[in-house]
Motif scaffolding. Structure first.
Motif, mmCIF file in Angstrom:
data_model
loop_
_atom_site.group_PDB
_atom_site.id
_atom_site.type_symbol
_atom_site.label_atom_id
_atom_site.label_comp_id
_atom_site.label_asym_id
_atom_site.label_seq_id
_atom_site.Cartn_x
_atom_site.Cartn_y
_atom_site.Cartn_z
ATOM 1 N N CYS A 68 -18.715 52.943 -2.781
ATOM 2 C CA CYS A 68 -18.720 54.305 -3.318
ATOM 3 C C CYS A 68 -18.851 55.257 -2.138
ATOM 4 N N THR A 69 -17.797 56.014 -1.863
ATOM 5 C CA THR A 69 -17.778 56.881 -0.679
ATOM 6 C C THR A 69 -18.284 58.285 -0.967
ATOM 7 N N ASN A 70 -18.330 58.664 -2.238
ATOM 8 C CA ASN A 70 -18.855 59.981 -2.593
ATOM 9 C C ASN A 70 -19.260 59.975 -4.061
ATOM 10 N N GLN A 102 -21.510 65.195 -16.512
ATOM 11 C CA GLN A 102 -20.265 64.752 -15.893
ATOM 12 C C GLN A 102 -20.489 64.509 -14.405
ATOM 13 N N ALA A 103 -19.835 63.472 -13.900
ATOM 14 C CA ALA A 103 -19.954 63.141 -12.483
ATOM 15 C C ALA A 103 -18.591 62.699 -11.958
ATOM 16 N N GLU A 104 -18.368 62.946 -10.676
ATOM 17 C CA GLU A 104 -17.149 62.489 -10.011
ATOM 18 C C GLU A 104 -17.531 61.444 -8.971
ATOM 19 N N LEU A 105 -16.854 60.299 -9.030
ATOM 20 C CA LEU A 105 -17.089 59.232 -8.064
ATOM 21 C C LEU A 105 -15.831 58.997 -7.251
ATOM 22 N N ALA A 106 -16.020 58.722 -5.975
ATOM 23 C CA ALA A 106 -14.917 58.330 -5.106
ATOM 24 C C ALA A 106 -15.186 56.921 -4.620
ATOM 25 N N VAL A 107 -14.199 56.048 -4.766
ATOM 26 C CA VAL A 107 -14.347 54.671 -4.324
ATOM 27 C C VAL A 107 -13.304 54.395 -3.259
ATOM 28 N N GLY A 108 -13.654 53.547 -2.305
ATOM 29 C CA GLY A 108 -12.717 53.305 -1.224
ATOM 30 C C GLY A 108 -12.909 51.967 -0.558
ATOM 31 N N PRO A 110 -10.383 50.659 2.551
ATOM 32 C CA PRO A 110 -9.103 50.954 3.199
ATOM 33 C C PRO A 110 -8.068 49.854 2.957
ATOM 34 N N PRO A 111 -6.854 50.253 2.530
ATOM 35 C CA PRO A 111 -6.312 51.614 2.493
ATOM 36 C C PRO A 111 -6.449 52.300 1.131
ATOM 37 N N PHE A 112 -7.207 51.699 0.202
ATOM 38 C CA PHE A 112 -7.307 52.236 -1.152
ATOM 39 C C PHE A 112 -8.462 53.229 -1.245
ATOM 40 N N ARG A 113 -8.177 54.440 -1.740
ATOM 41 C CA ARG A 113 -9.219 55.435 -1.998
ATOM 42 C C ARG A 113 -8.819 56.225 -3.237
ATOM 43 N N GLU A 114 -9.736 56.358 -4.181
ATOM 44 C CA GLU A 114 -9.445 57.096 -5.407
ATOM 45 C C GLU A 114 -10.698 57.805 -5.897
ATOM 46 N N ARG A 115 -10.484 58.843 -6.705
ATOM 47 C CA ARG A 115 -11.573 59.565 -7.365
ATOM 48 C C ARG A 115 -11.349 59.528 -8.874
ATOM 49 N N TYR A 116 -12.447 59.543 -9.606
ATOM 50 C CA TYR A 116 -12.330 59.640 -11.060
ATOM 51 C C TYR A 116 -13.577 60.313 -11.620
ATOM 52 N N MET A 117 -13.404 60.940 -12.779
ATOM 53 C CA MET A 117 -14.499 61.632 -13.461
ATOM 54 C C MET A 117 -15.082 60.734 -14.536
ATOM 55 N N SER A 118 -16.399 60.817 -14.707
ATOM 56 C CA SER A 118 -17.077 60.039 -15.737
ATOM 57 C C SER A 118 -18.014 60.915 -16.552
ATOM 58 N N ASN A 119 -18.141 60.581 -17.827
ATOM 59 C CA ASN A 119 -19.196 61.124 -18.671
ATOM 60 C C ASN A 119 -20.349 60.129 -18.658
ATOM 61 N N VAL A 120 -21.520 60.565 -18.203
ATOM 62 C CA VAL A 120 -22.677 59.680 -18.082
ATOM 63 C C VAL A 120 -23.681 60.047 -19.167
ATOM 64 N N VAL A 121 -24.101 59.048 -19.941
ATOM 65 C CA VAL A 121 -25.051 59.262 -21.036
ATOM 66 C C VAL A 121 -26.301 58.433 -20.757
ATOM 67 N N LEU A 122 -27.464 59.084 -20.761
ATOM 68 C CA LEU A 122 -28.732 58.427 -20.465
ATOM 69 C C LEU A 122 -29.582 58.380 -21.727
ATOM 70 N N GLU A 123 -29.862 57.165 -22.190
ATOM 71 C CA GLU A 123 -30.749 56.943 -23.327
ATOM 72 C C GLU A 123 -32.024 56.298 -22.773
ATOM 73 N N GLN A 124 -32.886 57.139 -22.232
ATOM 74 C CA GLN A 124 -34.096 56.637 -21.597
ATOM 75 C C GLN A 124 -35.054 56.089 -22.652
ATOM 76 N N PRO A 125 -35.610 54.897 -22.430
ATOM 77 C CA PRO A 125 -35.645 54.155 -21.165
ATOM 78 C C PRO A 125 -34.739 52.931 -21.125
ATOM 79 N N TRP A 126 -33.807 52.788 -22.093
ATOM 80 C CA TRP A 126 -33.215 51.452 -22.224
ATOM 81 C C TRP A 126 -31.718 51.333 -21.932
ATOM 82 N N ARG A 127 -30.963 52.438 -21.858
ATOM 83 C CA ARG A 127 -29.521 52.270 -21.652
ATOM 84 C C ARG A 127 -28.911 53.471 -20.926
#
Length: 218
Positions: A68-70, A102-108, A110-127
């Motif tokens: 995860c680069t960013n 919402q969060a944006e992750l960049a994965v890389g 080399p030579p593959f690098r991509e970004r994608y958006m995610s909806n993150v849902v937190l159900e504390q404390p279990w999921r």
């Protein structure tokens, strides 16, 4: 990364991917990408609250998550809803404050690098659930689920003594399912996501050790 660049580097990947039977293997060559799945569970010697907070700290993923680069959380998108949630093992559902962002992750890798958006849902404390936002990304579908369950067990193999404090342990379960938007992405990203998923648990355990120290064996 555009298709021209991806095609230029697929020859490099082919040698690395040949003979691999990882969960992202693409039998049948460059056909329609299939839904892929991977699951893993492990006990962590930390409290459920501690492990939950490590996984929920998406802003810091680029510091410890493999490849995860960013990682950027859009804090203005935080929402809190009062929902009914049923944790496995409990006899009745409970009402919790479910938080989402919402969060944006960049994965890389080399030579593959991509970004994608995610909806993150937190159900504390279990999921914690993260689902890729559809449209314009590398996935037609992507969903990761983390679940955390307290482990109550004796360290001696005998019935737990109620008068002796037991070491905190949490069963951590991780699952991911996804399909890439194109065969080209599937072929190019196979090595990246295979490595990411298979090294996930070790990375989060190492992060717990970094933040909370190495537990003393009782």
């Amino acid at each position: 990364m555009n298709s021209t660049v991806l095609r230029r580097h697929l020859a490099q990947f082919s040698a690395q991917l040949a003979g691999r039977r990882g969960f992202l293997a693409m039998p049948g060559g460059m056909g329609r990408p299939r839904m892929q799945t991977f699951r893993e569970s492990q006990e962590f010697p930390y409290t459920r609250k501690q492990v939950f907070e490590v996984v929920a700290d998406v802003d810091r993923y680029s510091e410890f998550v493999p490849m995860c680069t960013n990682s950027t959380v859009f804090h203005s998108s935080w929402r809190t809803e009062n929902v009914v949630s049923r944790e496995p093992g409990l006899p009745h559902p409970t009402t919790i404050d479910q938080r989402s962002v919402q969060a944006e992750l960049a994965v890389g890798y080399p030579p593959f690098r991509e970004r994608y958006m995610s909806n993150v849902v937190l159900e504390q404390p279990w999921r914690i659930t993260a689902t890729a936002v559809p449209g314009g990304g590398i996935f037609t579908h992507m969903c990761t689920i983390w679940e955390f369950a307290e482990v109550v067990a004796s360290t001696t193999g005998l019935p737990a003594n109620p008068f002796v404090q037991q070491a905190a342990r949490t069963k951590v379960s991780f699952s991911i399912e996804y399909a890439f938007a194109s065969p080209l992405h599937a072929q190019a990203a196979s090595l990246v996501f295979d490595k990411m998923a298979r090294s996930n648990m070790a990375a989060y355990l190492a992060r717990c050790q970094q933040l909370y120290g190495t537990p003393v064996r009782q």
